[in-house]
Design a protein around this motif. Structure first.
Motif, mmCIF file in Angstrom:
data_model
loop_
_atom_site.group_PDB
_atom_site.id
_atom_site.type_symbol
_atom_site.label_atom_id
_atom_site.label_comp_id
_atom_site.label_asym_id
_atom_site.label_seq_id
_atom_site.Cartn_x
_atom_site.Cartn_y
_atom_site.Cartn_z
ATOM 1 N N LEU A 1 0.417 8.797 -5.100
ATOM 2 C CA LEU A 1 0.419 7.686 -3.801
ATOM 3 C C LEU A 1 0.915 8.325 -2.564
ATOM 4 C CD1 LEU A 1 1.971 4.599 -5.434
ATOM 5 C CD2 LEU A 1 -0.282 4.642 -4.505
ATOM 6 N N ALA B 1 2.403 0.566 -4.155
ATOM 7 C CA ALA B 1 1.082 1.184 -3.606
ATOM 8 C C ALA B 1 0.971 0.724 -2.095
ATOM 9 C CB ALA B 1 -0.079 0.786 -4.266
ATOM 10 N N SER B 2 1.390 -0.456 -1.827
ATOM 11 C CA SER B 2 1.407 -1.081 -0.404
ATOM 12 C C SER B 2 2.111 -0.262 0.617
ATOM 13 C CB SER B 2 1.625 -2.408 -0.308
ATOM 14 O OG SER B 2 2.957 -2.805 -0.652
ATOM 15 N N GLN C 1 -3.414 9.584 -9.143
ATOM 16 C CA GLN C 1 -3.693 10.469 -8.153
ATOM 17 C C GLN C 1 -2.863 9.940 -6.943
ATOM 18 O OE1 GLN C 1 -6.640 9.620 -4.996
ATOM 19 N NE2 GLN C 1 -7.406 11.834 -5.388
ATOM 20 N N ARG D 1 -0.270 5.593 9.070
ATOM 21 C CA ARG D 1 -0.530 5.648 10.542
ATOM 22 C C ARG D 1 0.433 5.004 11.654
ATOM 23 N NH1 ARG D 1 -6.742 4.027 9.276
ATOM 24 N NH2 ARG D 1 -7.439 6.047 8.755
ATOM 25 N N SER E 1 0.127 2.756 1.929
ATOM 26 C CA SER E 1 -1.478 2.526 2.548
ATOM 27 C C SER E 1 -1.589 3.502 3.597
ATOM 28 C CB SER E 1 -1.682 0.998 2.695
ATOM 29 O OG SER E 1 -1.068 0.681 3.833
ATOM 30 N N VAL E 2 -2.944 3.633 3.789
ATOM 31 C CA VAL E 2 -3.411 4.316 4.851
ATOM 32 C C VAL E 2 -2.889 3.763 6.195
ATOM 33 C CG1 VAL E 2 -5.525 5.012 6.177
ATOM 34 C CG2 VAL E 2 -5.688 5.384 3.641
ATOM 35 N N ARG E 3 -2.788 2.476 6.484
ATOM 36 C CA ARG E 3 -2.560 1.819 7.405
ATOM 37 C C ARG E 3 -1.123 2.180 7.701
ATOM 38 N NH1 ARG E 3 -2.635 -3.601 6.450
ATOM 39 N NH2 ARG E 3 -4.786 -3.169 5.650
ATOM 40 N N GLN F 1 -0.114 10.645 -0.948
ATOM 41 C CA GLN F 1 -0.836 11.689 -0.144
ATOM 42 C C GLN F 1 -1.104 11.424 1.311
ATOM 43 O OE1 GLN F 1 -5.150 11.360 -1.450
ATOM 44 N NE2 GLN F 1 -4.340 9.860 -2.895
ATOM 45 N N HIS F 2 -1.037 10.186 1.977
ATOM 46 C CA HIS F 2 -1.615 9.934 3.290
ATOM 47 C C HIS F 2 -0.139 10.386 4.039
ATOM 48 C CE1 HIS F 2 -5.238 8.531 1.497
ATOM 49 N NE2 HIS F 2 -4.673 7.463 0.918
ATOM 50 N N ARG G 1 2.504 0.766 -10.570
ATOM 51 C CA ARG G 1 1.960 1.528 -9.479
ATOM 52 C C ARG G 1 1.471 0.428 -8.238
ATOM 53 N NH1 ARG G 1 -1.236 6.787 -8.541
ATOM 54 N NH2 ARG G 1 -2.554 6.122 -6.897
ATOM 55 N N ARG G 2 1.141 -0.839 -8.679
ATOM 56 C CA ARG G 2 0.700 -1.583 -7.739
ATOM 57 C C ARG G 2 1.862 -2.280 -6.651
ATOM 58 N NH1 ARG G 2 -4.093 -5.072 -10.994
ATOM 59 N NH2 ARG G 2 -5.378 -3.129 -10.704
#
Lengths: 74, 433
Positions: B378, B133-134, B376, B142, B137-139, B380-381, B129-130
């Motif tokens: 990954l 994950a990046s 949860q 965007r 990310s939220v960033r 989602q954003h 997962r790690r």
């Protein structure tokens, strides 16, 4: 307000960075939580509390008691 | 087959059955155990059976197709407890499947393939997962917003040129599905259609097993080909896709990369389906659309509310108890599977006021559409930013948008996994300038 993050529990969901970007960021490496600006925690109490509530892995806590989880309108 | 200590006793269903069952049951389950409801009466609402189940308590006995009897929860608070408790495992080989799948059973019941970490526990889960994950990310998401704007510019301009009516599946949902496919896998434009045809076969619960096998084999081979060509890219080149980023990790084998890629195989469809059904819900509840048009700052909250209200995944997360656990007074025994009914949990009146009302002014809600706990979603954003940006572009250009057919005549496609609009015919009056 003091915010504590336990990075070993973090699951990189990013809910904190979404909810309170003033306080939290995510590592470029593995998406895990970074405390962006702990000095601003008093300005963003409500966001910090929401981040605690939304964190899926319980990796964030504050030294203030958690309010009820029932939906509330501000 | 374990008999449970505290089956509900107040319903007539629990009385000894003296009439012959319509079809012989292969394995006797407690008369009170239900099967997982997945059929919706209305496209926006959870299956109606969840109402009576909720009245029985936070956990009710659930029959599984393989004869197992586990539990179903419709309670928000209970769901959060189960999904964040490490005494409950996500390991594929420990869990019982709550629905019949056309896919070869061993593929979903044996140990997961390397890299398929959604069906693993720590420490394997954590390691994979790690690494992924990046990319989500939220960033990073965007930045993805710009790509959505570019991808939708021409389809929306064409819609305006051609004038009403239009089908939002063609102008909005389709292009977004292709964009997400490209963003995740780096599939070259020429291959996107073929890639999507095969994923559609795999994700359609009505596909025959041999077709699913064929498409799975084809896609596995294709993804391995992508991995090989992505590996050949210069190390310093900025990866153009999520898979392209993963490939740069020297610790991941080809098999692990394939397993991780399989995890997001359904993401383009899930994202596109949510986008289409969300647009339908807004056009159907036009007073909510009007509220959003009047106050664009509601967009983030509207997206959260649509995710809560629609809960498009019919089969929610499920976990196997690693030991005996008392969950809100129910004795869940080691080995039993607990299924979280996300559509019901997201309408739990103990958590959400007027849960059956779509209300874009509702505060950000903490719905469980993306699950809870270490698994949860990954992506989602990516779904959030896709919905918000797409709706903003669409409504900014066509503020007078409305359905071109009676609201209940929008054609839907539903199966066990998710449901969505087949077409979304719209019309409009004025054009924003």
């Amino acid at each position: 307000m003091r915010i504590v993050v336990r990075r070993e529990r973090c699951t990189s969901a990013g809910m904190c960075a979404l909810t309170a970007p003033e306080l939290f960021d995510q590592s470029e490496d593995d998406g895990r939580v970074l405390l962006a600006d702990p000095d601003r925690s008093d300005e963003h109490r409500a966001e910090a509390r929401r981040a605690v509530r939304l964190c899926p892995s319980g990796a964030i806590s504050t030294d203030e008691p958690e309010p009820s989880t029932r939906e509330h309108r501000s | 087959m374990a008999e449970h200590g505290t089956p509900p006793t107040t319903t007539p269903d629990t009385a000894p059955d003296t009439t012959p069952p319509p079809t012989p049951a292969p394995t006797p389950a407690p008369a009170s155990a239900t099967t997982l409801p997945t059929e919706r009466d209305h496209p926006f609402d959870p299956p109606p059976e969840f109402g009576p189940l909720r009245a029985k308590g936070p956990l009710t006995p659930l029959s599984f197709p393989d004869g197992h009897v586990g539990w179903l929860t419709t309670s928000y608070a209970t769901a959060r407890k189960v999904l964040s408790d490490n005494r409950f495992s996500a390991r594929q080989e420990l869990r019982h499947l709550p629905i019949e799948l056309a896919v070869a059973k061993e593929a979903m019941t044996g140990p997961p393939p390397p890299g398929f970490f959604m069906h693993m526990d720590p420490p394997e889960h954590t390691r994979y997962r790690r690494k992924l994950a990046s990319s989500f990310s939220v960033r990073r998401m965007r930045e993805f917003e710009r790509k959505i704007e570019r991808a939708l510019a021409e389809p929306l301009a064409a819609m305006e040129r051609q004038g009403p009516p239009a089908d939002l599946v063609t102008t909005l949902v389709g292009p977004v599905r292709s964009l997400v496919t490209t963003e995740l896998f780096g599939v070259p434009a020429a291959d996107v259609d073929s890639f999507q045809e095969h994923t559609s076969v795999i994700l359609d619960a009505d596909s025959p097993a041999d077709k699913v096998g064929e498409s799975t084999g084809h896609l596995a081979q294709y993804v391995m080909g992508l991995v090989t060509s992505l590996r050949a890219e210069p190390a310093e080149q900025e990866p153009a896709s999520v898979l392209g980023g993963l490939v740069k990790d020297p610790e991941l084998s080809d098999e692990e990369l394939l397993g991780m890629a399989l995890l997001f195989l359904s993401a383009p469809d899930t994202t596109a389906n949510m986008l289409g059904l969300g647009a339908y819900a807004l056009l159907y509840h036009h007073e909510q659309l009007a509220a959003l048009l009047a106050d664009p700052t509601l967009a983030d909250g509207a997206v959260e509310e649509l995710l809560r209200y629609l809960s498009i995944m019919n089969v929610g997360p499920f976990r196997a108890a690693l030991e005996d656990v008392d969950v809100d007074g129910c004795p869940v025994r080691a080995g039993e599977t607990v299924v979280v009914a996300v559509p019901a949990v997201n309408r739990d009146p103990d958590r959400f006021g007027s849960p059956d009302t779509l209300d874009v002014t509702r505060p950000p809600t903490g719905h469980l559409t993306f699950g809870h706990g270490m698994h949860q979603c990954l992506g989602q954003h990516m779904i959030r930013v896709t919905m918000k940006t797409s709706y903003t572009l669409l409504l900014g250009r066509f503020p007078g948008l409305r359905l071109a057919v009676p609201p209940d005549e929008v054609p839907l496609r539903s199966n066990e996994a998710t449901h969505h609009v087949r077409n979304l015919p719209v019309t409009w009056d004025g054009i924003a300038r």
